[in-house]
Design an enzyme around this catalytic site. Structure first.
Site, short mmCIF file in Angstrom:
data_model
loop_
_atom_site.label_atom_id
_atom_site.label_comp_id
_atom_site.label_asym_id
_atom_site.label_seq_id
_atom_site.Cartn_x
_atom_site.Cartn_y
_atom_site.Cartn_z
N TYR A 179 0.85 -1.18 0.00
CA TYR A 179 0.00 0.00 0.00
C TYR A 179 0.89 1.24 0.00
O TYR A 179 1.80 1.35 0.82
CB TYR A 179 -0.90 0.01 1.23
CG TYR A 179 -1.79 1.23 1.34
CD1 TYR A 179 -2.88 1.38 0.49
CD2 TYR A 179 -1.55 2.19 2.30
CE1 TYR A 179 -3.70 2.50 0.58
CE2 TYR A 179 -2.37 3.31 2.41
CZ TYR A 179 -3.44 3.46 1.55
OH TYR A 179 -4.25 4.56 1.65
N LYS A 210 5.01 9.30 9.12
CA LYS A 210 4.74 8.77 10.44
C LYS A 210 5.76 9.19 11.49
O LYS A 210 5.60 10.23 12.13
CB LYS A 210 4.59 7.26 10.37
CG LYS A 210 3.45 6.81 9.44
CD LYS A 210 3.24 5.32 9.45
CE LYS A 210 2.15 4.89 8.48
NZ LYS A 210 0.81 5.34 8.83
N ASP A 241 9.47 2.63 -0.30
CA ASP A 241 8.43 3.25 0.51
C ASP A 241 8.64 2.84 1.97
O ASP A 241 8.25 1.77 2.40
CB ASP A 241 7.05 2.80 0.02
CG ASP A 241 5.91 3.44 0.81
OD1 ASP A 241 6.19 4.11 1.83
OD2 ASP A 241 4.75 3.26 0.42
#
Length: 424
Positions: free
Chosen positions: A141, A264, A236
């Site tokens: 994702y 994050k 990623d």
């Protein structure tokens, strides 16, 4: 108001009663938890229930919630201004700190989310290579940009098809789907699309189909294949950056991408993201080059302050910090394995450092296709049992759970007691 009362009200004003589908708890047969307070390793909800938290804001609460250094930095930054619309010195300092730990990042740009970071990195890769197609992996994702909301279609070797209404075939046609841990699937896609692939984007450890680590040599082979074909490799690390090691999965596995996306942790829980890489590539970005990307809240001063404070805590005694994460992770894993083995259950417990996932299946899980065959009904039963016992895991079979520095041996012991009672 109770969780149930709030949920009924939320359904009237928000689709599904939530602002992100991962908060819905629908797949585990429960209603959403409405949080009111978080401190250290704990979260309290509107019912007054206390939970040991393993969601960790989906990763960034690596220090635990409301760490005093981070809160102090946020308060101080907020007193000077919430947003300026101009540059600040701390943007430079955060960039320097990130680049110190990620040697492959020679320049970077701050954005406001992981989705922005991956979307921008892909646009940059296309602009730099002057190619249109991108290869992603089933189960990885990369945010909700149109190019990434694509499923495998009739098989891993086919062109992608949209798997969300609103994503056009035109947006999906340049996205090719490979199978994680299968270098042959990548090679075949490249061979079938000669000189057309701009980038391969990958979660080096899948964290959005549970937790699926790379098999030995897979990332190294992927690096070699992309280099040989003039294709950029985008790592990623929105989830794995600073969590698996100071330099993320790239440090852990010894493989360096051309571009890296982060999020994050570098915001300490505040909205932030970043993408960066080799100077030659990054200088294609406006205003230095022709590839356009912008954001009024990019490098927001409060988010940057939170990120700097978080990374400074990690940096203070890195060996101790990461050893503690590993120790807690190993303690929980050993305890869960002991419980499930004694109860004779079929399972796969997969962990990389402080991120892990439990699958109820007797088959190895090395790809999304493997994860999709696990017993989700059994997981739902397990989940509801742990939730009622005061343990808050991500409400989905296909998500990682996270351990933070605030988790204690007492938290792990209590968690294992709850799991013992939840598993039948």
């Amino acid at each position: 108001m109770s969780n149930s009362e709030l949920y009924r009200e939320a359904l009237k004003v928000m689709p599904g009663g939530v602002n992100s589908p991962v908060r819905a708890f629908k797949s585990v047969g429960a209603e959403p938890v409405f949080s009111v307070l978080a401190k250290g390793s704990k979260i309290w909800d509107s019912d007054g229930s206390e939970y040991i938290d393993y969601i960790g804001s989906w990763g960034p609460a690596i220090l635990g919630h409301t760490h005093e250094d981070v809160i102090a930095a946020v308060i101080e930054a907020a007193t000077y201004g919430l947003s300026f619309g101009t540059a600040t010195e701390n943007e430079i300092r955060l960039a320097e700190k990130i680049m110190h730990f990620f040697p492959g990042i020679e320049m970077l740009r701050l954005v406001s989310s992981g989705t922005e970071a991956t979307m921008s990195a892909l646009r940059l890769a296309r602009g730099y290579t002057k190619r249109d197609k991108v290869i992603k992996f089933a189960g990885c994702y990369h945010g909700h940009a149109d190019s990434f909301l694509v499923a495998a279609g009739s098989g891993a070797m086919t062109l992608g098809v949209p798997n969300s209404p609103g994503v056009t075939e035109g947006a999906a046609k340049d996205t090719l789907i490979a199978k994680f841990n299968d270098i042959g699937s990548v090679e075949e896609l490249i061979a079938n699309n000669p000189d057309q692939v701009a980038a391969v984007i990958i979660e080096p450890v899948i964290g959005n189909a549970g937790v699926i680590p790379p098999v030995d040599g897979f990332l190294q082979k992927l690096r070699a294949v992309t280099e040989a074909n003039g294709i950029l490799l985008i790592m990623d690390e929105v989830m794995t950056g600073f969590r698996l090691a100071p330099g993320g999965a790239q440090e852990l596995y010894g493989v360096e991408g051309d571009l890296t996306t982060l999020g994050k942790v570098i915001g300490g829980g505040m909205p932030v993201g970043a993408f960066g890489g080799k100077r030659e590539i990054m200088e294609m970005m406006a205003p230095a080059g022709p590839v356009y990307q912008a954001g009024t809240l990019s490098g927001n001063p409060v988010s940057v302050a939170a990120g700097l404070a978080t990374l400074k805590v990690i940096e203070w005694d890195m060996l101790k910090f990461y050893n503690n994460l590993e120790r807690m992770g190993a303690m929980l894993e050993a305890g869960v394995r002991d419980i499930l083995d004694r109860k004779g259950l079929s399972y796969q417990y997969q962990r990389v450092g402080s991120m892990a996932c439990l699958y109820f299946t007797d088959e190895p899980v090395v790809s999304y296709e493997d994860a999709a065959t696990c017993d989700t009904e059994k997981f739902g039963e397990y989940y509801r049992g742990t939730l009622s016992g005061g343990v808050l895991m991500p409400p989905s079979q296909f998500e990682a759970f996270f351990i933070g520095d605030a988790h204690s041996e007492a938290d792990i012991e209590k968690t294992l007691e709850v799991i013992e009672g939840a598993v039948v």
